[in-house]
Design a protein around this motif. Structure first.
Motif, PDB file in Angstrom:
ATOM      1  N   ALA A   1      -9.788  49.393  22.892  1.00  0.00           N
ATOM      2  CA  ALA A   1     -10.682  48.503  22.147  1.00  0.00           C
ATOM      3  C   ALA A   1     -11.146  47.332  23.019  1.00  0.00           C
ATOM      4  N   ILE A   2     -10.229  46.713  23.751  1.00  0.00           N
ATOM      5  CA  ILE A   2     -10.587  45.588  24.622  1.00  0.00           C
ATOM      6  C   ILE A   2     -11.514  46.050  25.742  1.00  0.00           C
ATOM      7  N   GLY A   3     -11.236  47.210  26.331  1.00  0.00           N
ATOM      8  CA  GLY A   3     -12.087  47.723  27.405  1.00  0.00           C
ATOM      9  C   GLY A   3     -13.494  48.042  26.938  1.00  0.00           C
ATOM     10  N   VAL A   4     -13.614  48.662  25.781  1.00  0.00           N
ATOM     11  CA  VAL A   4     -14.934  49.014  25.253  1.00  0.00           C
ATOM     12  C   VAL A   4     -15.706  47.753  24.874  1.00  0.00           C
ATOM     13  N   LEU A   5     -15.031  46.794  24.242  1.00  0.00           N
ATOM     14  CA  LEU A   5     -15.711  45.542  23.899  1.00  0.00           C
ATOM     15  C   LEU A   5     -16.165  44.791  25.149  1.00  0.00           C
ATOM     16  N   GLY A   6     -15.343  44.811  26.189  1.00  0.00           N
ATOM     17  CA  GLY A   6     -15.737  44.170  27.445  1.00  0.00           C
ATOM     18  C   GLY A   6     -16.938  44.846  28.070  1.00  0.00           C
TER      19      GLY A   6
END
Length: 72
Positions: A21-26
């Motif tokens: 989730a953090i990687g995709v949002l970034g």
């Protein structure tokens, strides 16, 4: 013993989902936000894959060491 294995599996799954989730949002932030726009929007995805694979490897290694019998 099975409850401990289930907790480790749940922990691994939760950490992997959080990392994804953090990687995709970034990546989306670097691609779509005008103030953060960069040609390196793919970099958070690569870092996310590396972190997720390392976490999974550590959890599986710990689970094998702790819960599988030693046949030596």
């Amino acid at each position: 013993m099975r409850l401990g294995e289930k907790r480790l599996c749940d922990l691994s799954s939760s950490l992997t989902n959080f990392t994804v989730a953090i990687g995709v949002l970034g990546a989306l932030g670097l691609y779509f936000l005008p103030t953060f726009r960069s040609q390196y929007f793919w970099l958070p995805l690569v870092v996310m894959i590396g972190i997720a694979l390392c976490m999974r490897w550590f959890v599986i290694r710990y689970a094998r060491r702790r819960y599988e019998p030693d046949f030596d």
